[in-house]
Design an enzyme around this catalytic site. Sequence first.
Site, PDB file in Angstrom:
ATOM      1  N   LEU A 152       0.839  -1.203   0.000  1.00 45.42           N
ATOM      2  CA  LEU A 152       0.000   0.000   0.000  1.00 45.42           C
ATOM      3  C   LEU A 152       0.875   1.253   0.000  1.00 45.42           C
ATOM      4  O   LEU A 152       0.413   2.323  -0.317  1.00 45.42           O
ATOM      5  CB  LEU A 152      -0.911   0.003   1.220  1.00 45.42           C
ATOM      6  CG  LEU A 152      -1.955  -1.114   1.263  1.00 45.42           C
ATOM      7  CD1 LEU A 152      -2.678  -1.120   2.601  1.00 45.42           C
ATOM      8  CD2 LEU A 152      -2.956  -0.973   0.123  1.00 45.42           C
ATOM      9  N   ARG A 153       2.138   1.100   0.415  1.00 51.72           N
ATOM     10  CA  ARG A 153       3.152   2.170   0.426  1.00 51.72           C
ATOM     11  C   ARG A 153       2.942   3.207   1.520  1.00 51.72           C
ATOM     12  O   ARG A 153       3.678   4.182   1.576  1.00 51.72           O
ATOM     13  CB  ARG A 153       3.227   2.889  -0.927  1.00 51.72           C
ATOM     14  CG  ARG A 153       3.516   1.981  -2.105  1.00 51.72           C
ATOM     15  CD  ARG A 153       4.876   1.337  -2.023  1.00 51.72           C
ATOM     16  NE  ARG A 153       5.273   0.723  -3.295  1.00 51.72           N
ATOM     17  CZ  ARG A 153       6.220  -0.186  -3.405  1.00 51.72           C
ATOM     18  NH1 ARG A 153       6.867  -0.620  -2.328  1.00 51.72           N
ATOM     19  NH2 ARG A 153       6.537  -0.680  -4.583  1.00 51.72           N
ATOM     20  N   ASP A 175       0.623  -9.322  -6.381  1.00 52.79           N
ATOM     21  CA  ASP A 175       1.974  -8.866  -6.027  1.00 52.79           C
ATOM     22  C   ASP A 175       2.105  -7.379  -6.350  1.00 52.79           C
ATOM     23  O   ASP A 175       3.072  -6.929  -6.958  1.00 52.79           O
ATOM     24  CB  ASP A 175       3.044  -9.692  -6.765  1.00 52.79           C
ATOM     25  CG  ASP A 175       4.414  -9.563  -6.106  1.00 52.79           C
ATOM     26  OD1 ASP A 175       4.476  -9.052  -4.971  1.00 52.79           O
ATOM     27  OD2 ASP A 175       5.414  -9.948  -6.726  1.00 52.79           O
ATOM     28  N   HIS A 203       4.625   2.141  -8.169  1.00 58.13           N
ATOM     29  CA  HIS A 203       5.823   2.980  -8.162  1.00 58.13           C
ATOM     30  C   HIS A 203       5.515   4.337  -8.775  1.00 58.13           C
ATOM     31  O   HIS A 203       4.622   4.458  -9.625  1.00 58.13           O
ATOM     32  CB  HIS A 203       6.940   2.328  -8.985  1.00 58.13           C
ATOM     33  CG  HIS A 203       7.663   1.239  -8.261  1.00 58.13           C
ATOM     34  ND1 HIS A 203       8.368   1.464  -7.108  1.00 58.13           N
ATOM     35  CD2 HIS A 203       7.793  -0.080  -8.526  1.00 58.13           C
ATOM     36  CE1 HIS A 203       8.906   0.323  -6.696  1.00 58.13           C
ATOM     37  NE2 HIS A 203       8.555  -0.635  -7.528  1.00 58.13           N
TER      38      HIS A 203
END
Lengths: 322, 431
Positions: free
Chosen positions: B68-69, B310, B314
């Site tokens: 999820l960053r 997965d 970015h």
Amino acid sequence: MSHRDIQLDKDGRLRHFLTIEGLKQPILKQILDASDFFAEVGERPIKKVPSLKGKLVTNLFFENSTRTRTTFELAAKRLSADVLNFNVAVSATSKGETLLDTLRNLEAMHSDIFVVRHNDSGAAHFIANNAAPHVKVINAGDGRHAHPTQAMLDMYTIRHFKGADFTGLRVAIVGDVLHSRVARSQIQALNTLGVSEVRVIGPKTLIPAAARSLGVHVYHNIDEGIREVDVVIMLRLQKERMSSALLPSEQEYFQLFGLTEKRLRLTDPKAIVMHPGPINRGVEMASAVADGPRSVILKQVTFGIAVRMAVMSIIMGAAPNA
Amino acid sequence: MPKPRSIAIRNGRLIDPGNGIDAVQDLFITDGKVAALGEAPEGFQAELEIEARDQVVCPGLVDIGVRLREPGYEHKGSIGTETAAAAKGGITALCCFPDTDPVMDSAAVAALVTRKANKKGKARVHPIGALTEGLQGRLLASMAELKKAGCVALSNGEQPLVSALVQRRAMEYATTFDFLIVLRPEEASLRDNGCVHEGAVGARLGLPGIPEAAETAAIARDLALARHTDCRVHFHAISSAGAVRLLRQARDERLRCSSDVPAHQLHLTEMDIDGFDSHCHVIPPLRTIEDRNALRRAVAEGVIPAICSDHQPHDRDAKMAPFPATEPGISGLETLLPLTLKLVWEGDLGLTQAIALLTCGPADAMGLPAGRLHPGAEADICIFDPERPWVLQADAMLSRGRNSPFLGWEFQGQVTHTLLRGRLVYSRDPT
């Protein structure tokens, strides 16, 4: 999308020179023929031609290299281009400016040709994909991937000594193929020019497991591998191969794969010996071989200038016979 | 609009593999739960009707191993953006990895993520806690604390452990809490500085290779340790035929072990990195066509019970560099279902089987009460049009990461509605 297209323009002419892969024989022959012309120029008292007058060639080197950069610089100057040398330690870019930023800045200086050396495979493709449309890119070595001008000067050297017909030739490439961009480009060039056999010779740790798919015969014993070959190309062995457990020692390497006068007798009696330099004497080959009558290593350096002049003028559409 | 208390989904083809259902049936929802299938409960009055004729109604998809960053890498994604992307992809439950900044090795960080997800999220977020402190691979993380904070499993993600001994201790300690350990199998020293599969394409392009043995050596070791410690393990992101052989053995041995495969591994191969396409830079790397086919067989035969996205979103810069210098990963939430359906259209899977691999398969592997639609179950539902063709466009993606090698691909089958706890969190054609 495929990198096979990116170095050709819509008419099939060379636009960038990134890799030998995907180039057809006529383009390689065009480079070799143009090199003949520029080699002759190099013999004249005045060694300059005006082909690239007013053009700017930028040497963009992210890896240290004196000799390759120097030959590119000399080649550009003999074509009357202006030359900008831009040496970037990789650590400096990783701290701040990205590769793309560097590129934009140099584009703003109106460079016509970028000569790129970088430690990452694919770097020259990346730059060619992201440069302004009028900018041409020459790959001066990217990671383990390609070093096409080196391969072409090697082909030029072979042609000089063995004649224009490559089809009967057997060529052995000895050493660290795994890490070698030079070897990859040589293999592709030799196969494109139609040699009868390309052999690679080295210990299993330095030959990729998938080497056969590159179009070569694999030997792990040099005495078998160089038997009756017409050309022996020795590759440079980096010191760090020992520290990363790929080899036990330089001594053992020399014993197993070093080119000695005795081994040289196994080749065709007229075989030539090449090396992209710089040589590790007593590691890749004995001094007696490096300095011996069969060695054409210094000729390679001289031809390197002519071949790079040829490539630069061809991609700028200023080739003598274009 | 206030949340409707009762919803009827009419005339859809209800596929609930976990309960063995595949039939055209109405589905009724009350107070966020499935109230009934087929016949409406007595006195049921729908506040919202969804017409699902010619569409598939299935449990909301369950995805293992999502980034999820947030916290720490919000320029790549946030809980808000990535769960919105999940909802668009029909995913209603996801497990997120602990490699955030700060690392999810404490109750505080896990609580932050779940709190935010509950407040803003359009999908259920199940955190996977760090196996070791700071993911450093040296000291055990506070497992009891992480369990209390709601972590469903523990993992060191991409980060290696310093020794097999730490692995053994971590497994032993985790069994105290019956914690599941999620392993991304890779013997780090064998990866070396590799960035692609060690094979023909890598050899030609001069890209440093990662041998299959980096994956199989790790799996063999971890299976030995799982046998020894009786720890429950889940292998995340399988990429090779050799790994499939080991997993088949483990299944025959009835070890407490499960696994998943990223959807992109079922379609792409090392050939796709040709031309240095950094969108195909993934770890584990894309391998050979034989590996891809072995992975397809493994999901078809139930050796691998789950397909995952997965998901690794970015920012643009992360992929704008020479191939080895780019960050690996694919933004995959929005292509999980279409890539899995593609296996159905290509004849490798039945439709029910495909849905099982996205619902009860991953739910059971992770021990989640999700992926099924019986009366009383949470009304987490995915409705999709199996016929609808569409093309993946960067601008239409909801994930902050547009890093997908599938941009421009034409897919068949598109999510039309996603319901979470009986609330519409995504609708293709907003009314």
